[in-house]
Design a protein around this motif. Structure first.
Motif, PDB file in Angstrom:
ATOM      1  N   ALA A 407       6.279  -6.008   2.948  1.00  0.00           N
ATOM      2  CA  ALA A 407       5.594  -7.110   3.617  1.00  0.00           C
ATOM      3  C   ALA A 407       4.134  -6.753   3.816  1.00  0.00           C
ATOM      4  CB  ALA A 407       6.253  -7.409   4.956  1.00  0.00           C
ATOM      5  N   PHE A 408       3.311  -7.784   3.911  1.00  0.00           N
ATOM      6  CA  PHE A 408       1.893  -7.571   4.218  1.00  0.00           C
ATOM      7  C   PHE A 408       1.373  -8.724   5.047  1.00  0.00           C
ATOM      8  CE2 PHE A 408       1.875 -10.086   0.341  1.00  0.00           C
ATOM      9  CZ  PHE A 408       0.885 -11.029   0.583  1.00  0.00           C
ATOM     10  N   ASP A 409       0.372  -8.426   5.883  1.00  0.00           N
ATOM     11  CA  ASP A 409      -0.357  -9.423   6.660  1.00  0.00           C
ATOM     12  C   ASP A 409      -1.837  -9.113   6.494  1.00  0.00           C
ATOM     13  OD1 ASP A 409       1.704 -10.985   8.479  1.00  0.00           O
ATOM     14  OD2 ASP A 409       2.341  -8.887   8.429  1.00  0.00           O
ATOM     15  N   VAL A 410      -2.574 -10.085   5.979  1.00  0.00           N
ATOM     16  CA  VAL A 410      -4.001  -9.866   5.697  1.00  0.00           C
ATOM     17  C   VAL A 410      -4.829 -10.892   6.460  1.00  0.00           C
ATOM     18  CG1 VAL A 410      -3.562  -8.863   3.429  1.00  0.00           C
ATOM     19  CG2 VAL A 410      -3.898 -11.323   3.639  1.00  0.00           C
ATOM     20  N   GLN A 411      -6.068 -10.493   6.767  1.00  0.00           N
ATOM     21  CA  GLN A 411      -6.980 -11.353   7.506  1.00  0.00           C
ATOM     22  C   GLN A 411      -7.461 -12.495   6.624  1.00  0.00           C
ATOM     23  OE1 GLN A 411      -7.604 -11.019  10.593  1.00  0.00           O
ATOM     24  NE2 GLN A 411      -9.366 -12.332  10.977  1.00  0.00           N
ATOM     25  N   MET A 412      -7.330 -13.718   7.154  1.00  0.00           N
ATOM     26  CA  MET A 412      -7.760 -14.905   6.408  1.00  0.00           C
ATOM     27  C   MET A 412      -8.840 -15.664   7.163  1.00  0.00           C
ATOM     28  SD  MET A 412      -5.901 -14.798   3.693  1.00  0.00           S
ATOM     29  CE  MET A 412      -6.025 -16.446   2.994  1.00  0.00           C
ATOM     30  N   GLN A 415     -12.080 -12.813  13.260  1.00  0.00           N
ATOM     31  CA  GLN A 415     -12.947 -11.657  13.392  1.00  0.00           C
ATOM     32  C   GLN A 415     -12.877 -10.771  12.155  1.00  0.00           C
ATOM     33  OE1 GLN A 415     -12.332  -9.547  16.987  1.00  0.00           O
ATOM     34  NE2 GLN A 415     -12.501 -11.340  18.304  1.00  0.00           N
ATOM     35  N   SER A 416     -14.016 -10.356  11.713  1.00  0.00           N
ATOM     36  CA  SER A 416     -14.070  -9.607  10.453  1.00  0.00           C
ATOM     37  C   SER A 416     -13.510  -8.208  10.585  1.00  0.00           C
ATOM     38  CB  SER A 416     -15.531  -9.536   9.961  1.00  0.00           C
ATOM     39  OG  SER A 416     -16.353  -8.902  10.951  1.00  0.00           O
ATOM     40  N   GLN A 417     -13.498  -7.639  11.836  1.00  0.00           N
ATOM     41  CA  GLN A 417     -13.041  -6.265  11.969  1.00  0.00           C
ATOM     42  C   GLN A 417     -11.534  -6.140  12.088  1.00  0.00           C
ATOM     43  OE1 GLN A 417     -14.595  -8.000  14.291  1.00  0.00           O
ATOM     44  NE2 GLN A 417     -14.063  -7.397  16.381  1.00  0.00           N
ATOM     45  N   ALA A 418     -10.795  -7.279  12.067  1.00  0.00           N
ATOM     46  CA  ALA A 418      -9.335  -7.202  12.148  1.00  0.00           C
ATOM     47  C   ALA A 418      -8.779  -6.472  10.928  1.00  0.00           C
ATOM     48  CB  ALA A 418      -8.743  -8.592  12.241  1.00  0.00           C
ATOM     49  N   LYS A 419      -7.712  -5.718  11.135  1.00  0.00           N
ATOM     50  CA  LYS A 419      -7.205  -4.839  10.087  1.00  0.00           C
ATOM     51  C   LYS A 419      -5.934  -5.413   9.463  1.00  0.00           C
ATOM     52  CE  LYS A 419     -10.545  -2.238  11.341  1.00  0.00           C
ATOM     53  NZ  LYS A 419     -11.800  -2.256  10.539  1.00  0.00           N
ATOM     54  N   ASN A 420      -5.831  -5.220   8.146  1.00  0.00           N
ATOM     55  CA  ASN A 420      -4.643  -5.668   7.429  1.00  0.00           C
ATOM     56  C   ASN A 420      -3.474  -4.723   7.713  1.00  0.00           C
ATOM     57  OD1 ASN A 420      -6.257  -7.650   6.343  1.00  0.00           O
ATOM     58  ND2 ASN A 420      -6.732  -6.471   4.504  1.00  0.00           N
ATOM     59  N   MET A 421      -2.264  -5.283   7.577  1.00  0.00           N
ATOM     60  CA  MET A 421      -1.063  -4.500   7.855  1.00  0.00           C
ATOM     61  C   MET A 421      -0.092  -4.591   6.686  1.00  0.00           C
ATOM     62  SD  MET A 421      -0.457  -5.506  11.883  1.00  0.00           S
ATOM     63  CE  MET A 421      -0.917  -7.210  11.632  1.00  0.00           C
ATOM     64  N   PHE A 459       7.951   2.310   6.480  1.00  0.00           N
ATOM     65  CA  PHE A 459       6.580   2.819   6.418  1.00  0.00           C
ATOM     66  C   PHE A 459       5.637   1.697   6.825  1.00  0.00           C
ATOM     67  CE2 PHE A 459       2.600   3.065   4.006  1.00  0.00           C
ATOM     68  CZ  PHE A 459       2.125   4.293   4.420  1.00  0.00           C
ATOM     69  N   GLN A 460       4.770   1.961   7.811  1.00  0.00           N
ATOM     70  CA  GLN A 460       3.792   0.980   8.268  1.00  0.00           C
ATOM     71  C   GLN A 460       2.391   1.524   8.057  1.00  0.00           C
ATOM     72  OE1 GLN A 460       4.384  -0.163  12.332  1.00  0.00           O
ATOM     73  NE2 GLN A 460       6.559  -0.663  12.066  1.00  0.00           N
ATOM     74  N   ASN A 461       1.518   0.663   7.588  1.00  0.00           N
ATOM     75  CA  ASN A 461       0.135   1.047   7.368  1.00  0.00           C
ATOM     76  C   ASN A 461      -0.781  -0.034   7.927  1.00  0.00           C
ATOM     77  OD1 ASN A 461      -2.337   1.920   6.522  1.00  0.00           O
ATOM     78  ND2 ASN A 461      -1.923   1.787   4.327  1.00  0.00           N
ATOM     79  N   ARG A 462      -1.554   0.322   8.926  1.00  0.00           N
ATOM     80  CA  ARG A 462      -2.580  -0.576   9.459  1.00  0.00           C
ATOM     81  C   ARG A 462      -3.918  -0.007   9.013  1.00  0.00           C
ATOM     82  NH1 ARG A 462      -2.452  -2.969  15.605  1.00  0.00           N
ATOM     83  NH2 ARG A 462      -3.802  -4.780  15.223  1.00  0.00           N
ATOM     84  N   THR A 463      -4.497  -0.666   8.037  1.00  0.00           N
ATOM     85  CA  THR A 463      -5.651  -0.106   7.327  1.00  0.00           C
ATOM     86  C   THR A 463      -6.762   0.302   8.292  1.00  0.00           C
ATOM     87  OG1 THR A 463      -6.519  -2.344   7.001  1.00  0.00           O
ATOM     88  CG2 THR A 463      -5.197  -1.401   5.230  1.00  0.00           C
ATOM     89  N   ASP A 464      -7.309   1.472   8.017  1.00  0.00           N
ATOM     90  CA  ASP A 464      -8.410   2.070   8.786  1.00  0.00           C
ATOM     91  C   ASP A 464      -7.989   2.536  10.175  1.00  0.00           C
ATOM     92  OD1 ASP A 464     -10.163   1.594   6.683  1.00  0.00           O
ATOM     93  OD2 ASP A 464     -10.747  -0.375   7.465  1.00  0.00           O
ATOM     94  N   TYR A 465      -6.696   2.369  10.515  1.00  0.00           N
ATOM     95  CA  TYR A 465      -6.250   2.778  11.839  1.00  0.00           C
ATOM     96  C   TYR A 465      -5.212   3.891  11.795  1.00  0.00           C
ATOM     97  CZ  TYR A 465      -8.634  -0.895  14.516  1.00  0.00           C
ATOM     98  OH  TYR A 465      -9.570  -1.676  15.125  1.00  0.00           O
ATOM     99  N   TYR A 466      -4.051   3.600  11.200  1.00  0.00           N
ATOM    100  CA  TYR A 466      -2.985   4.593  11.217  1.00  0.00           C
ATOM    101  C   TYR A 466      -1.886   4.202  10.250  1.00  0.00           C
ATOM    102  CZ  TYR A 466      -0.821   1.105  14.284  1.00  0.00           C
ATOM    103  OH  TYR A 466      -0.324  -0.053  14.805  1.00  0.00           O
TER     104      TYR A 466
END
Length: 776
Positions: A407-412, A415-421, A459-466
């Motif tokens: 699964a993925f969730d992306v900013q559409m 706020q521009s700084q929100a991170k994709n998951m 496995f979870q990936n929140r880009t630029d965070y963790y």
């Protein structure tokens, strides 16, 4: 925009008033001589009947009258109005046809009412209730092309039972009837009631079925009423067997052979006989203890049928074991159709063979699911699931399920700084149709108890965070006492959260908010969990309930043995990871009331508390409570509400959806109505919040539970549209907050701020929830 909206609103209101006004004038569409039937009333003239009984009799009589008048809403007949204004359609489709015959309702005229027939109904029903000399009349009252009928009943005195006799004879079936008479429904001094007499015949029939009288029927019993042998409106009842009762119905049958066909289909039948000869020599190779399993290909282990079937060779037939066997075979989950036949094998000894004809489901299935979603944080995403199921994994009706997903969730936007998951994972589950344990577990339930084992990884990936690695495992049991009561005990439920690559950016942005730092700490949670569910919502009753209580105990024994005490700096670890220690309880109670076939009321109360101790001073983030969203308080977006009066508006978009608490209180009420076939509407109110048990460092001001918790209850209200397509229910709920707990005290109700004409108000306060299924 606001002025336009107000203009549209006025037009809508004017249109509604016009419709209401016009719906009052339905009689103008009637032809000469026609009168609109507006209903009937039954008056009972008898001063000796108690007021309560008279009211109940009146209601029952009015319910039996036909036809029913046109439906009304607040005294109006809008459906009749739509029927009248719609043109006669030329075809059985199109808008006019839909408006006239689906939305509309044909007028019920006085000429449609058979008053003599209704009078007979009133008399017959009264006599069935013991008013043997009842008389009825009727009168018609008409005015302005409308008419109603008044029926007057003079029931006289109600006859009471003076004596109940069960006629004796020398037959075996009569002896069993005599054994059943002590629990008769027919009691001296009770009113004569035909409904009770029918129930008594059914009671005797059920009792005889438990004693081997398979071919007996309630129609073989007759209850004779004699009012001539007693005085003062008394009646004597005589319960006896009908003289024309078939001989087969009086015979007590036992079980000879139990024969199972686990791969049954129509080809197994030739000229009305089974394809396998039913003699002892041919059956001997299929014998397993006292049953015969005709399974030449050995697709199933015979012992699963030995566990499921309650009948054994030599047993006396009884209906309880008959139904239990069928239900347990169905609950195995591997058979699509279950059929049972009893065929007489020895008419002299009164024995028959029990046949179980089982049609298997597809052993394996593969299902691919894809879904798309959006949320209030301007994210859009998708999820792909691949599921494989094997329903007879070890030939013992074990169900094995394996799934992989991504699964993925992306900013559409936003706020521009929100991170994709991004998420990806796999899990396996094995469900065994028995209790696997060192102790013996006996169940006489119609449902097969199960042992469940599961393993999972995500496995979870929140880009630029963790990134997070989540491992789960569980072992436990599920069993049902009956259709209403279910127990789910996980002897061991393990969760291991292992973070990786937590960035400096995340640490920097969560600085000052330790509760967000804890969300990415290593966590080891293990211990038993137990839930108990009670429901009678499957019953055809006006009032039903649902209750589920859950208890989660993590690290209790381990913390006790190791002497763990996080408050005193004695936090213990297992393989370098501190284990969580807490006790958590949650109660979910629901009440449903059915007003009619098309309207009902649903309500819910959820109360929960989680208390950390020993090796933990905080509840793990994944085990805390959350509110808000499509299945909770719908006027607030998921996980943005609470704890307490804490104001999340100062948080950036990335962390506004991470509010949690240790205490939860939630209440919901919803009125539901069906408009047309699949189209349903609802009006609802939601209330509640979450709180923290302790917040010594004041991480979230106002979040701690206190005596003022009631002043921190959030309230939302709204309306909903539900599209019931049988295979799924698509739900759209539009809600708005009417009480916000993080506003200033004394100014938390928002009625004075409501402004539908203001686009910015609508954007900030109207929340649309799109979901599948009902919220509760």
């Amino acid at each position: 925009m606001g002025n336009k909206f107000n203009t549209y609103l006025k037009y809508f209101l004017y249109s509604g008033i016009t419709v209401v006004t016009l719906s009052c004038s339905n009689t103008k569409y009637l032809k000469e001589g026609q009168m609109l039937y507006t209903g009937a009333e039954v008056k009972i003239e008898n001063d000796t009947i108690p007021k309560k009984e008279k009211k109940e009799l009146q209601a029952a009589l009015e319910e039996n009258l036909v036809p029913k008048p046109n439906s009304t809403i607040l005294g109006l007949r809008p459906r009749l109005y739509f029927y009248n204004i719609a043109k006669e359609p030329k075809k059985d489709k199109g808008f006019n046809y839909w408006l006239k015959y689906k939305v509309g309702e044909k007028p019920v005229l006085l000429g449609d009412v058979d008053r003599e027939f209704n009078k007979d109904i009133i008399v017959n029903y009264s006599e069935n209730k013991g008013y043997f000399n009842a008389k009825a009349t009727y009168d018609t009252i008409s005015k302005n092309k409308k008419a109603r009928v008044i029926y007057t009943l003079r029931p006289g005195a109600q006859y009471l039972i003076s004596d109940v006799k069960f006629q004796k004879d020398s037959t075996l079936v009569n002896q069993e009837i005599q054994n059943l008479k002590d629990k008769t429904f027919l009691k001296n001094g009770n009113p004569f009631d035909l409904g009770v007499i029918k129930a008594e015949r059914d009671r005797i029939d059920n009792g005889l079925k438990e004693k081997g009288f398979y071919y007996f029927h309630s129609d073989n019993i007759i209850v004779q009423a004699d009012s001539t042998v007693a005085k003062n409106h008394k009646v004597e009842l005589n319960v006896k067997l009908k003289e024309d009762t078939p001989d087969l119905a009086t015979q007590q049958f036992g079980i000879d052979k139990v024969i199972v066909f686990p791969n049954y289909n129509l080809q197994d039948v030739k000229n009305g006989k089974y394809s396998v000869p039913m003699n002892s020599d041919s059956l001997s190779k299929y014998a397993y203890d006292d049953i015969y399993v005709i399974d030449p290909q050995h697709k199933f282990k015979p012992k699963i049928f030995d566990r499921a079937l309650y009948f054994k060779k030599g047993d006396l037939y009884n209906r309880t074991n008959h139904n239990l066997s069928l239900n347990r075979l169905i609950s195995l989950g591997v058979f699509k159709f279950v059929k049972n036949e009893f065929i007489v094998s020895d008419s002299l000894q009164h024995k028959f063979d029990a046949y179980y004809l089982l049609t298997p489901r597809e052993v394996q299935s593969l299902r691919l699911e894809a879904l798309g979603r959006t949320n209030s944080a301007s994210f859009a995403g998708s999820e792909l699931n691949l599921n494989w199921t094997h329903r007879n994994f070890f030939r013992g009706a074990e169900q094995f399920k394996a799934a992989v997903y991504g699964a993925f969730d992306v900013q559409m936007g936003g706020q521009s700084q929100a991170k994709n998951m991004y998420r990806a994972g796999a899990n396996v589950q094995l469900s065994i149709p028995r209790i696997v344990a060192p102790f013996r577990f006996n169940s006489s339930s119609a449902f097969v108890p199960r042992t469940n084992i599961s393993l999972g990884y995500e496995f979870q990936n929140r880009t630029d965070y963790y990134t997070l690695n989540n491992f789960t495992a569980s072992f436990g049991y599920v069993w049902k006492e009956n259709a209403r009561k279910e127990h789910d005990l996980k002897v061991l439920d393990i969760t291991l959260v292992s973070p990786a690559n937590v960035t400096d950016l995340y640490h920097a942005e969560t600085n000052g908010r330790p509760y967000l730092e804890r969300a990415v700490q290593k966590q080891l949670i293990f211990g038993p969990t137990y839930s108990y569910t009670y429901t009678n919502t499957m019953l055809a009753k006006p009032n039903t309930i649902y209750y589920k209580g859950t208890l989660d105990l993590a690290g209790n024994i381990t913390g006790l043995v190791t002497g763990a005490n996080a408050k005193k700096g004695k936090q213990k670890e297992i393989f370098g990871v501190p284990f969580s220690q807490y006790a958590k309880m949650e109660n979910d109670f629901r009440f449903y009331h059915k007003f009619s076939e098309k309207t009902n009321f649903a309500s819910r109360i959820i109360a929960g508390i989680a208390y950390p101790y020993g090796n933990s001073d905080q509840i793990p983030f994944s085990r805390q409570f959350f509110v808000g969203g499509s299945n909770s308080i719908r006027a607030f977006r998921a996980r943005t509400l609470g704890p307490g009066s804490y104001d999340p508006r100062g948080l950036d978009q990335n962390f506004a959806f991470d509010q949690s608490g240790d205490i939860k209180l939630e209440m919901n009420a919803e009125y539901r109505a069906n408009l047309y076939k699949f189209l349903n509407v609802a009006a609802f109110v939601d209330a509640g919040n979450v709180w923290l048990i302790n917040d010594k460092k004041n991480e979230r001001p106002g979040g701690k539970f206190s005596k003022d918790f009631l002043s921190e209850i959030a309230v939302g209200a709204g309306v909903g549209l539900r599209l019931d397509f049988s295979i799924l229910i698509l739900r759209l709920d539009l809600a708005m907050p009417i009480r916000v707990p993080y506003y200033e005290k004394g100014d938390r109700w928002t009625f004075n701020r409501i402004n539908f004409g203001d686009s910015s108000w609508r954007k900030d306060n109207l929340v649309l929830n799109i979901a599948i299924g009902y919220p509760f």
